[in-house]
Design a protein around this motif. Structure first.
Motif, PDB file in Angstrom:
ATOM      1  N   ARG A 119       0.813  -1.220   0.000  1.00 26.65           N
ATOM      2  CA  ARG A 119       0.000   0.000   0.000  1.00 26.65           C
ATOM      3  C   ARG A 119       0.845   1.268   0.000  1.00 26.65           C
ATOM      4  O   ARG A 119       0.556   2.222  -0.724  1.00 26.65           O
ATOM      5  N   TYR A 120       1.912   1.293   0.825  1.00 25.29           N
ATOM      6  CA  TYR A 120       2.670   2.536   1.016  1.00 25.29           C
ATOM      7  C   TYR A 120       4.091   2.486   0.464  1.00 25.29           C
ATOM      8  O   TYR A 120       4.806   3.487   0.512  1.00 25.29           O
ATOM      9  N   GLY A 121       4.503   1.332  -0.024  1.00 28.56           N
ATOM     10  CA  GLY A 121       5.862   1.213  -0.535  1.00 28.56           C
ATOM     11  C   GLY A 121       6.764   0.515   0.466  1.00 28.56           C
ATOM     12  O   GLY A 121       6.513   0.512   1.679  1.00 28.56           O
ATOM     13  N   ALA A 122       7.853  -0.068  -0.041  1.00 32.69           N
ATOM     14  CA  ALA A 122       8.745  -0.865   0.802  1.00 32.69           C
ATOM     15  C   ALA A 122       9.682  -0.022   1.665  1.00 32.69           C
ATOM     16  O   ALA A 122      10.172  -0.500   2.688  1.00 32.69           O
ATOM     17  N   ARG A 123       9.935   1.223   1.287  1.00 37.29           N
ATOM     18  CA  ARG A 123      10.968   2.021   1.953  1.00 37.29           C
ATOM     19  C   ARG A 123      10.733   2.177   3.464  1.00 37.29           C
ATOM     20  O   ARG A 123      11.620   1.823   4.271  1.00 37.29           O
ATOM     21  N   PRO A 124       9.579   2.690   3.928  1.00 37.90           N
ATOM     22  CA  PRO A 124       9.401   2.855   5.370  1.00 37.90           C
ATOM     23  C   PRO A 124       9.393   1.531   6.116  1.00 37.90           C
ATOM     24  O   PRO A 124       9.873   1.446   7.255  1.00 37.90           O
ATOM     25  N   VAL A 125       8.862   0.492   5.493  1.00 39.88           N
ATOM     26  CA  VAL A 125       8.820  -0.815   6.141  1.00 39.88           C
ATOM     27  C   VAL A 125      10.233  -1.333   6.383  1.00 39.88           C
ATOM     28  O   VAL A 125      10.569  -1.793   7.487  1.00 39.88           O
ATOM     29  N   SER A 155       8.916 -11.592   1.948  1.00 45.02           N
ATOM     30  CA  SER A 155       7.685 -11.056   1.373  1.00 45.02           C
ATOM     31  C   SER A 155       7.868  -9.635   0.872  1.00 45.02           C
ATOM     32  O   SER A 155       7.446  -9.296  -0.237  1.00 45.02           O
ATOM     33  N   VAL A 156       8.511  -8.789   1.677  1.00 41.84           N
ATOM     34  CA  VAL A 156       8.699  -7.398   1.277  1.00 41.84           C
ATOM     35  C   VAL A 156       9.779  -7.280   0.202  1.00 41.84           C
ATOM     36  O   VAL A 156       9.602  -6.570  -0.799  1.00 41.84           O
ATOM     37  N   LEU A 157      10.889  -7.983   0.377  1.00 39.52           N
ATOM     38  CA  LEU A 157      12.004  -7.836  -0.558  1.00 39.52           C
ATOM     39  C   LEU A 157      11.674  -8.419  -1.935  1.00 39.52           C
ATOM     40  O   LEU A 157      11.951  -7.797  -2.966  1.00 39.52           O
ATOM     41  N   ILE A 158      11.084  -9.616  -1.964  1.00 41.55           N
ATOM     42  CA  ILE A 158      10.744 -10.205  -3.259  1.00 41.55           C
ATOM     43  C   ILE A 158       9.643  -9.394  -3.925  1.00 41.55           C
ATOM     44  O   ILE A 158       9.655  -9.166  -5.143  1.00 41.55           O
ATOM     45  N   GLY A 159       8.668  -8.908  -3.124  1.00 41.20           N
ATOM     46  CA  GLY A 159       7.631  -8.060  -3.685  1.00 41.20           C
ATOM     47  C   GLY A 159       8.184  -6.760  -4.234  1.00 41.20           C
ATOM     48  O   GLY A 159       7.822  -6.323  -5.328  1.00 41.20           O
ATOM     49  N   LEU A 166      18.047   0.565  -2.732  1.00 35.84           N
ATOM     50  CA  LEU A 166      17.035  -0.265  -3.382  1.00 35.84           C
ATOM     51  C   LEU A 166      15.742   0.501  -3.598  1.00 35.84           C
ATOM     52  O   LEU A 166      15.150   0.453  -4.684  1.00 35.84           O
ATOM     53  N   THR A 167      15.295   1.221  -2.587  1.00 36.30           N
ATOM     54  CA  THR A 167      13.991   1.885  -2.680  1.00 36.30           C
ATOM     55  C   THR A 167      14.059   3.188  -3.464  1.00 36.30           C
ATOM     56  O   THR A 167      13.021   3.799  -3.714  1.00 36.30           O
ATOM     57  N   ARG A 168      15.261   3.616  -3.847  1.00 30.90           N
ATOM     58  CA  ARG A 168      15.361   4.734  -4.791  1.00 30.90           C
ATOM     59  C   ARG A 168      15.197   4.269  -6.226  1.00 30.90           C
ATOM     60  O   ARG A 168      14.960   5.082  -7.115  1.00 30.90           O
ATOM     61  N   GLN A 169      15.347   2.935  -6.429  1.00 31.28           N
ATOM     62  CA  GLN A 169      15.151   2.392  -7.776  1.00 31.28           C
ATOM     63  C   GLN A 169      13.692   2.587  -8.185  1.00 31.28           C
ATOM     64  O   GLN A 169      12.783   2.220  -7.435  1.00 31.28           O
TER      65      GLN A 169
END
Length: 405
Positions: free
Chosen positions: A73-79, A121-125, A188-191
């Protein structure tokens, strides 16, 4: 075999996710080495410490679908940022916990919730959203191999740290090492995410997707097989040092065996990632689970020796967490990528319910019987069941699919 990963952006995304998983999995998979030192230092007993470790197995799984849903929902970065900080904090406060409740909070909750939220789950997603469809299967194998590489590096290093600076100093060092994942998360999350993948069905929302999945027989069978995988892995990673001690062998055999498992699983994960593009994932999983029955049976027939442990570790290591790429691939094939983090996270929760029982019952078996014999027999029976329940899963022939995984 991995030509689809050669593009610089694709390779960078894959390696960044693999590096994060190497740190989080290397940390959590080394915690079993602290069981004996913790018992000696605190006098809490193997059963109490095993229970804290078992709660950790459950926590690691329980956070997966929640973290996956938030990331969807909100993106992987904050998680991922929050997860790495929590993992480091849990390691840092563990030496100050002198009670069973304190260990449950530090090891059972903080470290494992952090490691779980920065895991499969988060990284592969996150990686799947940034990769072209043809690269996702191979990328999942490489990312999974990153976790195994972390175990290969961390296990002997942590054992040396325990021997040189004590278990408390080793735990503090683990906390500092966990923080090394932060710059990888940032990169990674800047990609930029790729264009959303087309799904044949309209997006009906997260809760509807979960309800549809839980009503799907194939998805439930996949859960059942992955449950047994969690039982197997958690039992071994928690109690292998105890099994080595029962055999009268030095603790270095346990840490070396864990490192060999990690090294072998690098090869197994890469091979599994390639197999999901060539064979039905359910057949790959069935073969992996069946091989564990044979390997455990062979181990039980062998006389105890360091070489025997190393051979056993190499065999088991090839399928250790190599089950993740075909499992994630099956979830993607059945339901698409939109809620892959959530639905694969729920599958990982089943894995860790099995992990809870493997870690906890292993400690109870040792206290009750003085050895792990009944646990080995249970592990064989569950592995055989896992091999069988994967076969009826609904999966079209590979050549007819545009693979989502």
């Amino acid at each position: 075999m991995f030509r689809s990963l050669r593009a610089p952006g694709v390779l960078l995304t894959t390696l960044l996710a693999a590096g994060i998983l190497a740190i989080t999995m290397g940390t959590r998979q080394s915690l079993g080495l602290f069981v004996s030192p913790l018992n000696s230092a605190t006098g809490l007993g193997i059963a109490t410490i095993s229970f804290a470790m078992a709660i950790g197995q459950l926590s690691w799984g329980a956070i997966q679908p929640l973290a996956g849903a938030v990331a969807d929902r909100y993106g992987a970065r904050p998680v991922l940022f929050a997860a790495v900080l929590l993992l480091a904090l849990g390691c840092a406060v563990t030496p100050f916990m002198a009670s069973g409740f304190g260990l449950v909070v530090a090891i059972g909750l903080m470290t494992q919730l952090g490691a779980g939220a920065a895991s499969f789950s988060v990284l592969i997603g996150a990686a799947a959203q940034r990769l072209p469809a043809e690269a996702r299967g191979s990328a999942s194998g490489v990312i999974n191999a990153g976790g195994s590489f972390g175990q290969f590096v961390f296990a002997p290093l942590v054992q040396k740290l325990i021997q040189s600076v004590g278990w408390a100093g080793a735990m503090g060092t683990l906390a500092a090492m966990a923080l090394a994942a932060l710059p990888l998360v940032g990169r990674l999350t800047r990609q930029p995410a790729a264009a959303p993948a087309h799904h044949p069905e309209a997006d009906l929302g997260l809760m509807r997707a979960i309800r549809n999945a839980m009503a799907d027989r194939s998805y439930l069978l996949l859960h059942l097989g992955f449950f047994t995988c969690g039982f197997h892995i958690a039992f071994l990673v928690t109690h292998l040092p105890g099994e080595v001690d029962l055999c009268g062998l030095p603790p270095e055999v346990a840490s070396s065996s864990l490192a060999i498992i990690g090294l072998a699983n690098i090869l197994g994960s890469l091979y599994a990632g390639a197999c999901v593009s060539r064979y039905r994932s359910k057949h790959v999983l069935a073969a992996m689970y069946a091989s564990r029955v044979v390997l455990i049976g062979a181990y039980l027939l062998m006389p105890p020796s360091a070489l025997g442990f190393y051979v056993f570790a190499a065999g088991l290591g090839f399928t250790w967490l190599a089950t993740v790429p075909p499992t994630a691939s099956l979830v993607g094939k059945l339901f698409g990528l939109r809620y892959l983090g959530t639905l694969f996270g729920l599958t990982l929760l089943s894995h860790q319910i099995g992990g809870f029982l493997g870690a906890w019952l292993g400690g109870l078996a040792l206290v009750e019987f003085g050895n792990y014999s009944w646990m080995w027999y249970a592990d064989m029976a569950l592995a055989a069941m896992a091999a069988l329940v994967n076969l009826p899963i609904r999966e079209a022939r590979v050549e007819r699919l545009a693979l989502a995984g």
